[in-house]
Each structure stands twice: as C-alpha cells, then as structure tokens.
Design a protein around this motif. Structure first.
Motif, PDB file in Angstrom:
ATOM      1  N   SER A 173       3.711   1.734  -1.171  1.00  0.00           N
ATOM      2  CA  SER A 173       4.430   2.001  -2.403  1.00  0.00           C
ATOM      3  C   SER A 173       3.580   2.758  -3.424  1.00  0.00           C
ATOM      4  O   SER A 173       4.109   3.325  -4.363  1.00  0.00           O
ATOM      5  CB  SER A 173       4.909   0.682  -3.010  1.00  0.00           C
ATOM      6  OG  SER A 173       3.787  -0.041  -3.484  1.00  0.00           O
ATOM      7  N   ARG A 174       2.266   2.772  -3.266  1.00  0.00           N
ATOM      8  CA  ARG A 174       1.409   3.436  -4.248  1.00  0.00           C
ATOM      9  C   ARG A 174       1.016   4.840  -3.832  1.00  0.00           C
ATOM     10  O   ARG A 174       0.312   5.523  -4.548  1.00  0.00           O
ATOM     11  CB  ARG A 174       0.151   2.603  -4.497  1.00  0.00           C
ATOM     12  CG  ARG A 174       0.477   1.316  -5.218  1.00  0.00           C
ATOM     13  CD  ARG A 174      -0.745   0.497  -5.489  1.00  0.00           C
ATOM     14  NE  ARG A 174      -0.387  -0.817  -5.971  1.00  0.00           N
ATOM     15  CZ  ARG A 174      -0.195  -1.109  -7.255  1.00  0.00           C
ATOM     16  NH1 ARG A 174      -0.329  -0.196  -8.163  1.00  0.00           N
ATOM     17  NH2 ARG A 174       0.136  -2.336  -7.617  1.00  0.00           N
ATOM     18  N   LEU A 175       1.418   5.222  -2.658  1.00  0.00           N
ATOM     19  CA  LEU A 175       1.108   6.565  -2.179  1.00  0.00           C
ATOM     20  C   LEU A 175       2.357   7.418  -2.216  1.00  0.00           C
ATOM     21  O   LEU A 175       3.408   7.002  -1.753  1.00  0.00           O
ATOM     22  CB  LEU A 175       0.621   6.490  -0.725  1.00  0.00           C
ATOM     23  CG  LEU A 175      -0.861   6.486  -0.479  1.00  0.00           C
ATOM     24  CD1 LEU A 175      -1.125   6.358   1.005  1.00  0.00           C
ATOM     25  CD2 LEU A 175      -1.493   7.747  -1.025  1.00  0.00           C
ATOM     26  N   VAL A 219       0.831  -1.192   0.000  1.00  0.00           N
ATOM     27  CA  VAL A 219       0.000   0.000   0.000  1.00  0.00           C
ATOM     28  C   VAL A 219       0.866   1.243   0.000  1.00  0.00           C
ATOM     29  O   VAL A 219       0.654   2.176  -0.761  1.00  0.00           O
ATOM     30  CB  VAL A 219      -0.929  -0.008   1.231  1.00  0.00           C
ATOM     31  CG1 VAL A 219      -1.518   1.365   1.449  1.00  0.00           C
ATOM     32  CG2 VAL A 219      -2.037  -1.028   1.031  1.00  0.00           C
TER      33      VAL A 219
END
Lengths: 105, 458
Positions: B8-10, B6
C-alpha cells in the motif's frame, strides 16, 4: 527456538543494528529510531519511529525489525509500536552516526 | 499481513510513468536536434505542436503525476484512492498524447484520417488528468490540517484544471470555429494557458514537493514558517490574478485590467524570489553537511529558475517580455522543471528500486543502501553536460540564433540519454556489489549476527 535462553536488551539492540534505514544507509539504533525497549518473559516490546511520517519504507522497516528480533533465541513474542511523538530529529542520532553525517552536536 | 501493508505504500506504476516520461523527453529533444522546431518557431507548425506536447504532457505531466502518486501518501500519510487508477491514468495520458500527435500531423499535413484523432486524444488526456486529480486530490483534501507541501499541490491541481479547461476551449474553437464565434478570441490566450500550466500547475507543485523532499533528504527543518506560506499565498494569488486579468483583457483591453495583469506578474516574481531565498535558507540550515549528488545537482535547477526570473524582470522593465517569452519557456521547461526532474529522479529511482528489490529482505540478511544503487562518478558528468547545454541553448534562444541553440541541445540530449542509462542501472541494481559501502556503525556487507542466523521470512 531455545526457551531456556532469555534475551537481554543488549542482544536485542545489537540485533537491531542489522536493520538499516535505506535512505540514510545507517542502522536504526544509531539513527535514534528506537525510542523504547522492554523484555519480559521472552516478550519483546519496542516503540520506534521513522525519520519522517509517511515514509514509504515504513512497513519494510517494521517487518525487518520483526524478522530480525524473532530470529533471536528466547524471543517468544514481539510487539512493535510506531510512534510519532516526540518527532525524530537528527539530534537523536548517536555520536558515531552524527559524525558520519557531519552533524554538529 | 506485512506484505499487504508494504504494497500500500508503494506506487506500483510510478516507475512506468518515469520510464515513459523519459522516452517522451528524449523524443522531443530528437525533434529539436533534427531541426523540426526550436523555441522561436511558430506555434502553428506541426513539429512545434508535437514537440511542445511531448514536453509538457509526455515529459512533465507524466513525471509530476508519477511523482505525486508516490509522494502524496508521504505528504498526507494517507494512501492513494486506487493503484489501478494510476495505471488507467498512465494509459489514458500516453494514449491520448499519441492521438494528439497524430492529430497535429494529420491537421497540418492534410491527412483527414488522422486529424480526427486530435479531439479523441485530447479527451483521453483529459480523462487521465481527471483520474489523477481524484486519486491524489482525495487524500490531500482529507488531510487536515494540511501541510504546506500538500496545500501547494492542491493549489497546483486547481491550476491544472484551469490549464485543461483552456486547452479544451482551444480544441473546441479550432475544431468548430463557426459554432463558437464569441469564444474565438480565446485562441489569443496561449500565454495564459502556458502560465497556468508551467507556472500555476508545474511550478507551484514542484515547489510544494520540494518543500517535502529537500528537507527529508538533507535533514533540514521541514517547517518553513511565514516565508513558505508567503511563497504559496503570493504565488497562487499572482498566477490567478495574472491569468484571469490576462484572459479578461482579450475581450476588454482596459488599462485597469492590464495593470492588474502586471500586478499579478509582479506577485509571481516576488513569490519566486521568496522561494529561491527559502531554498537557499534550507540548504544553509541542513543538518547533513555532505549532501548527495541529486541535491547538489538540483542547485543548477534553482539557478535556472533564478536566471529566468532575472531575465523576465529585465525584459519587463524594457517592455520586451513578449519577445523574450520563447527563451523564458525554454529555461523553465528544460532548466528549472526539467533540471529538477532529472536530478530528483537520480534519488527517487534508486529509492523505489531499493523498496522493490531489497525491502522484503530487510532484517533477513545484508542489504545495500539506496546510495549503493547509483554511482555518482558516472552521473556527475551528465548533470554538468546537461546544465552547460541548457545554458548555451538558453543564450541562443535569447539571441534568436537557431544554429547555436541546436549546438547547445547536443549535450542536453546526450546527457539525458546518459542519465537514462544511469536510472536503468539503478533500477536493475547493476552497481550493487561493485563498490565498497562507506563506513557505518556496523559494516553492512558482513553483519556477523545475521550471518549466524539466516532465517527466512515464511
């Protein structure tokens, strides 16, 4: 967890309606994001997609699906595959969801 | 495991980019309202230099870099090279900007201790930009075949390099004119510097990002076909030819070079018109019949781009392009880029807030929608006031009427502050629970099956 209870597809599908795509604000089942669902001996296998590749909410959606399904009685294991073919389109929405967004059939 | 994925996508630092960008935007507007500068003011005054750099580096650069750090992974489906690099970039750009501002004040106010901070500040900003270009450029370069938005952002980065190079040349010549006599004429290339920055970098990048975000939010077709490719190729070629020919004419003002420069400018106009036509097509082809406020308000930004194009074409036809340039720059910075920025922040800020606050609760209990983090009734008047103010100020800039310009800037500044408050409320989820959600297939406020099994994620 009660191992004597066998989850069925309706129960899993119903539970998945508790998981929403945050941007569209609608549950992932009626948005048409769940492509396939199979249950065998308490093992739930499902393939799903996102509204767009690279969606920042992707990992939250996967984790949300896993958390929700694992709460169901009789689920012993879960496997979630994210697929991109065929690509999602608004035409995959249920009639109810399409009506919500004003999308013509 | 899920939590690592999670994260890594923010883009962790993107909200900080946006917050600082908005502070700088309001700061620049305060300078204008305070009478320190306005579009027709001499570029050599300290107030004008401070305001311009607050706008283009403090506001637009931080806004666009913050957005790219979040959305390049969306465009490429690849993570950034480094989250930490984004923080270093933020510190370098904002710190460098403050150094440059001190330098401008020192140089024009005769404060020797401050004037030395100009090259240091410029160097820091350059370092920040290089870090950002690497951080987003690598995933873009590795994405084969690249999408139209990705290719347009890559092209934008090339023009960012040209903009920085010209800026460094200006700084070098100004700080040591005797050492670089052959380069001294480059100081006449301020227009090319602005064209590379506002056009090649900001505008092409904004167009590219809009080609991803608008279809995503409006459920419109992402594939833009020949028209989208035309916008990219003709626009990139137009900016490149106009800038290179414009620079060449400084040393060799040959008629052929001037004609080439004009051809480049015409190509820019054609690409802009194609883009606006394609955006119109995108709105008309959308599947979502009722679009959200940020997409409705963005129409104002596209309208300002159209007005700027029409104004430039009319001025060029009567050979008055130089005279109208300050008004055009204002329309581009406040109307087009600023307008697109403040409207898309109205979507991006609550979306990021949702991911941070509620993403980890998905599947474990009821969560609001992204739309529940904002209140359109509170934000709509600010968008209207902003657009009205920019319109008044733009007309005043064309007429060279400073008093009317500042009158127009009053609603612009008030609206910007009002929208900042709405972004703050969205970020802190102040509206959640205060208004009923629209009907969905299952009422989200009372998910019956969830409430019966309120299990927690370990």
């Amino acid at each position: 967890m009660n191992d004597l209870v066998v989850p069925d597809a309706d129960a899993v599908t119903d539970a998945l309606r508790d998981v929403i795509d945050p941007e569209l604000g609608y549950n992932i089942v009626d948005l048409g994001l769940i492509y396939a669902l199979a249950i065998e001996d308490g093992v739930v296998t499902l393939s799903m997609t996102m509204t767009t590749p690279g969606c920042p909410a992707q990992d939250y959606l996967i984790a949300g699906v896993e958390d929700r399904i694992r709460q169901l009685p009789g689920v012993t294991d879960l496997k979630v595959d994210v697929v991109w073919e065929p690509p999602w389109s608004p035409q995959r929405m249920s009639p109810l969801a399409r009506a919500q967004f004003g999308i013509a059939d | 495991m899920a939590r690592i994925m999670v994260a890594s996508r923010l883009s962790r630092w993107t909200p900080h980019f946006f917050a600082l960008a908005l502070v700088n935007f309001v700061g620049a507007q305060a300078l204008v309202l305070g009478g320190v500068t306005w579009p027709a003011e001499s570029l050599g005054s300290a107030g004008t230099l401070v305001a311009i750099h607050l706008l283009v580096i403090g506001w637009l650069l931080l806004l666009v870099l913050g957005a790219l750090f979040q959305f390049v992974p969306v465009i490429t489906t690849r993570p950034l090279e480094s989250q930490t690099a984004a923080l270093v970039c933020l510190v370098a750009v904002e710190g460098g900007l403050l150094g440059m501002i001190a330098g401008f004040v020192g140089a024009t106010g005769g404060i020797p201790g401050l004037s030395g901070s100009l090259p240091v500040g410029g160097g820091l900003v350059t370092i920040g930009i290089l870090i950002a270009a690497w951080n987003v450029g690598v995933p873009l370069a590795r994405c084969r075949p690249g999408s139209l938005p990705g290719r347009m952002v890559m092209t934008g980065l090339a023009f960012l390099a040209a903009t920085v190079t010209l800026g460094l040349l200006f700084g070098s010549v100004l700080s040591a004119p005797a050492a670089l006599p052959r380069l001294a004429p480059v100081l006449a290339a301020v227009g090319d510097h602005a064209l590379a920055g506002l056009g090649g970098w900001f505008t092409l990048t904004a167009m590219g990002v809009s080609y991803k975000l608008l279809p995503m939010f409006m459920l419109a077709p992402e594939e833009r076909g020949a028209l989208g490719r035309g916008v990219h190729v003709v626009g990139a070629a137009g900016f490149a030819v106009a800038i290179v020919a414009g620079l060449a004419t400084i040393w060799h003002p040959a008629a052929a070079l001037i004609d080439l420069q004009h051809a480049g400018e015409i190509a820019i106009g054609v690409a802009t018109a194609l883009y606006l036509w394609d955006v119109r097509r995108m709105y008309r082809e959308r599947k979502r019949s009722v679009i959200e406020l940020h997409d409705r308000a963005a129409i104002g930004a596209f309208a300002f781009l159209g007005v700027a194009l029409a104004l430039a074409a009319a001025a060029a036809a009567v050979h008055r392009l130089d005279g109208i340039a300050p008004a055009l720059v204002f329309l581009i910075v406040f109307g087009w880029l600023g307008g697109l920025g403040i409207t898309q922040l109205y979507k991006i800020v609550p979306f990021l807030a949702w991911l941070v606050r509620y993403g980890g609760r998905l599947g474990r209990g009821p969560v609001p929608r992204v739309q529940d983090l904002v209140r359109d009734g509170a934000a709509l008047p600010w968008f209207v006031a902003y657009g009205a103010g920019v319109s008044i100020a733009a007309v005043a800039a064309v007429l060279r009427w400073p008093t009317a310009f500042r009158i127009g800037m009053v609603p612009v500044t008030i609206a910007t502050i009002g929208l900042c408050l709405e972004y703050w409320r969205a970020w802190h989820a102040r509206y959640v629970g205060t208004a009923p959600s629209v009907a969905t297939a299952r009422p989200l406020s009372t998910p019956s099956s969830l409430s019966a099994h309120p299990g927690d994620r370990p």
